[in-house]
Scaffold this motif. Structure first.
Motif, PDB file in Angstrom:
ATOM      1  N   ARG A  72      -0.327  -6.695  11.206  1.00  0.00           N
ATOM      2  CA  ARG A  72      -0.415  -7.940  10.452  1.00  0.00           C
ATOM      3  C   ARG A  72       0.558  -7.859   9.281  1.00  0.00           C
ATOM      4  O   ARG A  72       0.275  -7.221   8.272  1.00  0.00           O
ATOM      5  CB  ARG A  72      -1.856  -8.161   9.985  1.00  0.00           C
ATOM      6  N   ASN A  73       1.706  -8.493   9.452  1.00  0.00           N
ATOM      7  CA  ASN A  73       2.775  -8.353   8.472  1.00  0.00           C
ATOM      8  C   ASN A  73       2.375  -8.851   7.095  1.00  0.00           C
ATOM      9  O   ASN A  73       2.831  -8.328   6.074  1.00  0.00           O
ATOM     10  CB  ASN A  73       4.025  -9.086   8.954  1.00  0.00           C
ATOM     11  N   GLY A  74       1.524  -9.887   7.040  1.00  0.00           N
ATOM     12  CA  GLY A  74       1.075 -10.385   5.748  1.00  0.00           C
ATOM     13  C   GLY A  74       0.308  -9.339   4.967  1.00  0.00           C
ATOM     14  O   GLY A  74       0.496  -9.178   3.760  1.00  0.00           O
ATOM     15  N   ARG A  75      -0.558  -8.589   5.660  1.00  0.00           N
ATOM     16  CA  ARG A  75      -1.309  -7.514   4.991  1.00  0.00           C
ATOM     17  C   ARG A  75      -0.384  -6.398   4.535  1.00  0.00           C
ATOM     18  O   ARG A  75      -0.587  -5.812   3.459  1.00  0.00           O
ATOM     19  CB  ARG A  75      -2.382  -6.978   5.919  1.00  0.00           C
ATOM     20  N   LEU A  76       0.626  -6.078   5.349  1.00  0.00           N
ATOM     21  CA  LEU A  76       1.563  -5.034   4.959  1.00  0.00           C
ATOM     22  C   LEU A  76       2.358  -5.439   3.720  1.00  0.00           C
ATOM     23  O   LEU A  76       2.596  -4.627   2.823  1.00  0.00           O
ATOM     24  CB  LEU A  76       2.518  -4.741   6.115  1.00  0.00           C
ATOM     25  N   LEU A  77       2.769  -6.692   3.653  1.00  0.00           N
ATOM     26  CA  LEU A  77       3.489  -7.177   2.480  1.00  0.00           C
ATOM     27  C   LEU A  77       2.611  -7.175   1.240  1.00  0.00           C
ATOM     28  O   LEU A  77       3.074  -6.901   0.130  1.00  0.00           O
ATOM     29  CB  LEU A  77       4.003  -8.593   2.733  1.00  0.00           C
ATOM     30  N   ALA A  78       1.328  -7.505   1.417  1.00  0.00           N
ATOM     31  CA  ALA A  78       0.430  -7.659   0.271  1.00  0.00           C
ATOM     32  C   ALA A  78      -0.145  -6.337  -0.219  1.00  0.00           C
ATOM     33  O   ALA A  78      -0.728  -6.291  -1.303  1.00  0.00           O
ATOM     34  CB  ALA A  78      -0.710  -8.615   0.633  1.00  0.00           C
ATOM     35  N   ALA A  79       0.007  -5.254   0.556  1.00  0.00           N
ATOM     36  CA  ALA A  79      -0.651  -3.990   0.202  1.00  0.00           C
ATOM     37  C   ALA A  79      -0.277  -3.475  -1.192  1.00  0.00           C
ATOM     38  O   ALA A  79      -1.161  -3.079  -1.960  1.00  0.00           O
ATOM     39  CB  ALA A  79      -0.346  -2.937   1.266  1.00  0.00           C
ATOM     40  N   PRO A  80       1.025  -3.442  -1.575  1.00  0.00           N
ATOM     41  CA  PRO A  80       1.335  -2.948  -2.929  1.00  0.00           C
ATOM     42  C   PRO A  80       0.716  -3.811  -4.028  1.00  0.00           C
ATOM     43  O   PRO A  80       0.236  -3.287  -5.046  1.00  0.00           O
ATOM     44  CB  PRO A  80       2.870  -2.994  -2.980  1.00  0.00           C
ATOM     45  N   ALA A  81       0.722  -5.140  -3.846  1.00  0.00           N
ATOM     46  CA  ALA A  81       0.120  -6.021  -4.853  1.00  0.00           C
ATOM     47  C   ALA A  81      -1.374  -5.800  -4.932  1.00  0.00           C
ATOM     48  O   ALA A  81      -1.969  -5.801  -6.029  1.00  0.00           O
ATOM     49  CB  ALA A  81       0.427  -7.483  -4.517  1.00  0.00           C
ATOM     50  N   LEU A  82      -2.025  -5.595  -3.784  1.00  0.00           N
ATOM     51  CA  LEU A  82      -3.473  -5.372  -3.784  1.00  0.00           C
ATOM     52  C   LEU A  82      -3.817  -4.072  -4.500  1.00  0.00           C
ATOM     53  O   LEU A  82      -4.776  -4.014  -5.287  1.00  0.00           O
ATOM     54  CB  LEU A  82      -4.000  -5.342  -2.350  1.00  0.00           C
ATOM     55  N   GLU A  83      -3.034  -3.018  -4.252  1.00  0.00           N
ATOM     56  CA  GLU A  83      -3.272  -1.750  -4.952  1.00  0.00           C
ATOM     57  C   GLU A  83      -3.224  -1.952  -6.470  1.00  0.00           C
ATOM     58  O   GLU A  83      -4.104  -1.487  -7.215  1.00  0.00           O
ATOM     59  CB  GLU A  83      -2.229  -0.713  -4.545  1.00  0.00           C
ATOM     60  N   LYS A  84      -2.194  -2.651  -6.938  1.00  0.00           N
ATOM     61  CA  LYS A  84      -2.040  -2.872  -8.380  1.00  0.00           C
ATOM     62  C   LYS A  84      -3.201  -3.682  -8.937  1.00  0.00           C
ATOM     63  O   LYS A  84      -3.723  -3.378 -10.020  1.00  0.00           O
ATOM     64  CB  LYS A  84      -0.713  -3.576  -8.656  1.00  0.00           C
ATOM     65  N   LEU A  85      -3.642  -4.704  -8.214  1.00  0.00           N
ATOM     66  CA  LEU A  85      -4.747  -5.529  -8.683  1.00  0.00           C
ATOM     67  C   LEU A  85      -6.047  -4.731  -8.754  1.00  0.00           C
ATOM     68  O   LEU A  85      -6.826  -4.872  -9.703  1.00  0.00           O
ATOM     69  CB  LEU A  85      -4.924  -6.734  -7.763  1.00  0.00           C
ATOM     70  N   ILE A  86      -6.296  -3.891  -7.745  1.00  0.00           N
ATOM     71  CA  ILE A  86      -7.515  -3.070  -7.773  1.00  0.00           C
ATOM     72  C   ILE A  86      -7.458  -2.091  -8.932  1.00  0.00           C
ATOM     73  O   ILE A  86      -8.451  -1.907  -9.663  1.00  0.00           O
ATOM     74  CB  ILE A  86      -7.696  -2.332  -6.436  1.00  0.00           C
TER      75      ILE A  86
END
Length: 312
Positions: A72-86
């Protein structure tokens, strides 16, 4: 306006931005973090070629090396942003309320504590190296470790980390019972083995991130060991084996998941670091974790990852 006033203005703006960020992120529900990460990542990727390239690197590794067919390319793109938000949500939340607790992370710490208790019954006095793998959020990993420390009845616990400190404020103030034995911004690591040995003698437990690919300590000469990952010759960092094997230590790996605002964790089988097969067993654990949770790996986007090469 005098020049000194102009120089103070950017600093004041940065402080004001941090105050606003802290006020907002300390209250955001965990369930909102994934939608926010998705909403931030897609427009940025459209405008930033580097972000698109990093997303392709993650996808290429999953497709070409791991042979994954459902990426799921959207999840792969969003992973760094999600890490920072968490990271921000956990750190700023604890700044606002020092006693803020996360039941999901506490349950994972409880599973680790039960496993450690069983290992200590089987082999009293044998040192244990707890190994969080690089998934979801470094702060989430450390909060699990801090709660594990409390459940084991330890006053302090030592952690070998490769992450810069104080990204969002004082880490010591938020996790005062964690002894950081090494982190990325330290220049001298020559005494690290001795520090780890002392920490193990003191408490019987220390924390080392064992799924370390060579590039993560690129400022120093590489100390790697050859393994096979996904059927290819690869290298992982040798530090945990070099320090743990002489002490006959047990490695206890685990990794986190984060879905729909909830944390969960997988505790892997203990590994005897004195066993000659220990590096390959850890390599198999790395394979398992990547296959089961590739979207949330914090290091999957780096092109060298586990350095698929037969030599150091």
């Amino acid at each position: 306006m005098r020049i000194s006033s102009w120089l103070r203005w950017p600093r004041a703006m940065r402080r004001a931005r941090l105050v606003v960020l802290r006020a907002v992120m300390s209250r955001v529900p965990l369930a909102a973090l994934e939608p926010i990460a998705n909403a931030l990542s897609m427009p940025r990727a459209l405008l930033d070629a580097n972000r698109r390239a990093r997303g392709r690197e993650r996808a290429d590794f999953g497709r070409d090396v791991m042979k994954l067919t459902t990426l799921r390319n959207g999840r792969l793109l969003a992973a760094p942003a999600l890490e920072k938000l968490i990271d921000q949500r956990l750190h700023f939340g604890r700044q606002r309320r020092l006693d803020e607790a996360w039941p999901d992370l506490q349950r994972i710490a409880g599973s680790l504590a039960q496993t450690i208790a069983g290992l200590k019954r089987q082999a009293p006095g044998r040192p244990i190296i707890v190994s969080p793998f690089h998934y979801v959020s470094q702060y989430a990993n450390i909060y699990v470790i801090d709660d594990l420390r409390a459940k084991l009845g330890l006053a302090r616990i030592g952690v070998v980390s490769g992450v810069p400190r104080d990204l969002y404020g004082s880490d010591d103030a938020m996790i005062p019972n964690i002894d950081v034995l090494y982190t990325y911004d330290q220049d001298n690591r020559s005494g690290l083995g001795l520090q780890v040995a002392r920490s193990l003698r003191r408490s019987g437990v220390v924390v080392i991130f064992a799924d370390v690919p060579p590039y993560t300590l690129h400022r120093y000469p590489m100390e790697t060991i050859g393994v096979s990952i996904f059927g290819q010759a690869a290298c992982i960092h040798n530090g945990v084996f070099r320090m743990g094997a002489p002490l006959d230590a047990i490695l206890l790996p685990f990794y986190l998941r984060f879905e729909r605002g909830r944390f969960s964790g997988t505790v892997l089988e203990p590994v005897s670091l004195k066993d000659p097969c220990a590096p390959q067993r850890v390599a198999r654990d790395i394979e398992q974790a990547l296959m089961n949770n590739f979207d949330r790996s914090l290091i999957a986007g780096h092109p060298s990852l586990y350095a698929f090469a037969p030599a150091k």
